[in-house]
Design a protein around this motif. Sequence first.
Motif, mmCIF file in Angstrom:
data_model
loop_
_atom_site.group_PDB
_atom_site.id
_atom_site.type_symbol
_atom_site.label_atom_id
_atom_site.label_comp_id
_atom_site.label_asym_id
_atom_site.label_seq_id
_atom_site.Cartn_x
_atom_site.Cartn_y
_atom_site.Cartn_z
ATOM 1 N N LEU A 144 10.172 7.899 7.577
ATOM 2 C CA LEU A 144 10.635 8.185 6.213
ATOM 3 C C LEU A 144 9.614 9.022 5.450
ATOM 4 O O LEU A 144 9.990 9.884 4.638
ATOM 5 N N LYS A 145 8.345 8.794 5.738
ATOM 6 C CA LYS A 145 7.294 9.584 5.094
ATOM 7 C C LYS A 145 7.343 11.036 5.577
ATOM 8 O O LYS A 145 7.213 11.985 4.793
ATOM 9 N N GLU A 146 7.561 11.228 6.889
ATOM 10 C CA GLU A 146 7.681 12.576 7.451
ATOM 11 C C GLU A 146 8.859 13.340 6.828
ATOM 12 O O GLU A 146 8.806 14.560 6.674
ATOM 13 N N GLN A 147 9.902 12.609 6.469
ATOM 14 C CA GLN A 147 11.074 13.228 5.858
ATOM 15 C C GLN A 147 10.886 13.504 4.370
ATOM 16 O O GLN A 147 11.779 14.034 3.707
ATOM 17 N N GLY A 148 9.731 13.106 3.843
ATOM 18 C CA GLY A 148 9.454 13.336 2.431
ATOM 19 C C GLY A 148 10.134 12.363 1.493
ATOM 20 O O GLY A 148 10.284 12.629 0.304
ATOM 21 N N LEU A 149 10.546 11.209 2.036
ATOM 22 C CA LEU A 149 11.295 10.232 1.238
ATOM 23 C C LEU A 149 10.396 9.153 0.640
ATOM 24 O O LEU A 149 10.791 8.464 -0.301
ATOM 25 N N LEU A 150 9.192 9.019 1.213
ATOM 26 C CA LEU A 150 8.228 8.023 0.738
ATOM 27 C C LEU A 150 6.890 8.683 0.466
ATOM 28 O O LEU A 150 6.553 9.707 1.062
ATOM 29 N N GLU A 151 6.127 8.066 -0.420
ATOM 30 C CA GLU A 151 4.753 8.470 -0.663
ATOM 31 C C GLU A 151 3.867 7.235 -0.511
ATOM 32 O O GLU A 151 4.283 6.132 -0.875
ATOM 33 N N THR A 152 2.693 7.407 0.050
ATOM 34 C CA THR A 152 1.779 6.272 0.212
ATOM 35 C C THR A 152 0.407 6.623 -0.341
ATOM 36 O O THR A 152 -0.026 7.773 -0.282
ATOM 37 N N ASP A 153 -0.254 5.621 -0.896
ATOM 38 C CA ASP A 153 -1.649 5.767 -1.326
ATOM 39 C C ASP A 153 -2.321 4.403 -1.213
ATOM 40 O O ASP A 153 -1.760 3.481 -0.598
ATOM 41 N N ALA A 154 -3.476 4.250 -1.798
ATOM 42 C CA ALA A 154 -4.241 3.009 -1.655
ATOM 43 C C ALA A 154 -3.516 1.797 -2.251
ATOM 44 O O ALA A 154 -3.730 0.659 -1.814
ATOM 45 N N THR A 155 -2.642 2.033 -3.224
ATOM 46 C CA THR A 155 -1.940 0.910 -3.865
ATOM 47 C C THR A 155 -0.720 0.447 -3.079
ATOM 48 O O THR A 155 -0.218 -0.650 -3.282
ATOM 49 N N GLY A 156 -0.208 1.293 -2.185
ATOM 50 C CA GLY A 156 0.965 0.919 -1.400
ATOM 51 C C GLY A 156 1.954 2.069 -1.259
ATOM 52 O O GLY A 156 1.586 3.242 -1.386
ATOM 53 N N MET A 157 3.215 1.731 -1.019
ATOM 54 C CA MET A 157 4.272 2.727 -0.823
ATOM 55 C C MET A 157 5.136 2.830 -2.073
ATOM 56 O O MET A 157 5.396 1.828 -2.729
ATOM 57 N N LYS A 158 5.597 4.040 -2.357
ATOM 58 C CA LYS A 158 6.543 4.225 -3.446
ATOM 59 C C LYS A 158 7.545 5.299 -3.053
ATOM 60 O O LYS A 158 7.275 6.137 -2.185
ATOM 61 N N ILE A 159 8.685 5.268 -3.679
ATOM 62 C CA ILE A 159 9.748 6.223 -3.365
ATOM 63 C C ILE A 159 9.406 7.589 -3.942
ATOM 64 O O ILE A 159 8.823 7.691 -5.026
ATOM 65 N N SER A 160 9.733 8.642 -3.213
ATOM 66 C CA SER A 160 9.546 9.999 -3.739
ATOM 67 C C SER A 160 10.799 10.404 -4.517
ATOM 68 O O SER A 160 11.830 9.713 -4.464
#
Length: 342
Positions: free
Chosen positions: A58-74
């Motif tokens: 899902l991240k490769e598809q640009g649908l999710l974003e991740t950082d140190a706090t966790g995952m969030k929807i793009s």
Amino acid sequence: MREILDIQKQLLPDLMDIMKKRYSILHHILVSGVVGRRTLASSLDMTERVLRGEVDFLKEQGLLETDATGMKISESGRQLLEAMEPIVKVAFGLTDLEENIRKAFNLTQVIIVPGDSDQSSFTKKELGRAGAAALRKYVGKDDIIAVTGGSTMAQIANNLAISSKMKGSLFVPARGGLGESVDMQANTIASTMAKKTGGKYRMLHVPDHLGEEAYQSLIQDSQIREVVEAVRSCRIVVHGIGDAMVMARRRKVDAETTRSLQNDGALAEAFGYYFDRQGNVVHKMPTVGLRLEDLQRVEVVIGVAGGKSKGEAIASVLRYGQEDVLVIDEAAAIEVMEHVKK
């Protein structure tokens, strides 16, 4: 669309399962805002190893974003979920269920979200999101909107945002409510909704239940009378539905009245009124604010409730016949239909 999905179910059943799984992951992240992988895996009853693979895709598809706090929807993920919603409802069988309930109770619209609020905090949050969307759909310019208290109503308030459509709206509590926790009181919810949307609000600083003498005394106060008049002239009502005995305990109803409610077959509570299985009012609490007779001239009544345990109570209130829009979860909807058949 339905025909294509039926073909896919027969020829590519695995594809449907994958779609549902990935939709559930995206949807949970949307509702959560930001969430860690371990928490999400636990909520979805999925191993972290399986979830990691899906998240990477899902991240490769640009649908999710991740950082140190966790995952969030793009933003792309958010748009995809909106586009998928009608497809997923058909795939989950919710579209037919919505229509069956709508017809059974002669409603304008029924909105069902997947899951069971009794079992999942995510489902309760989604009920709030769906309730907020329903309110945005029906609100008009400079409307007066009356709201009740409760945890589901608080979720609706949290899902509202600044809106040009709602800026001129006045939010008012449907009734008094100083006897329950502050964050779930109708006053608090009305003020939160106003602040979130850029609207206005008025508060009703009176106890939830009153004796007749106290009621007559309070209603003479000009400020209280002014707010009550606004409440009773509202165009939209948004309210929760409660189990009769649960609400009686929460509102600290005395033992004699509680026994009377049980003897009269009270199943549901809304606006301080208690309903039996047939939708008849078996008891009402003296209260300052919205009355059942006021609902007959309200243009849009939106009921929001969830959880399998509330299914019979929801059916009871629907039988009273004043609802226009119903927002519930899947578990409650299935239970409601069971009581339609009886």
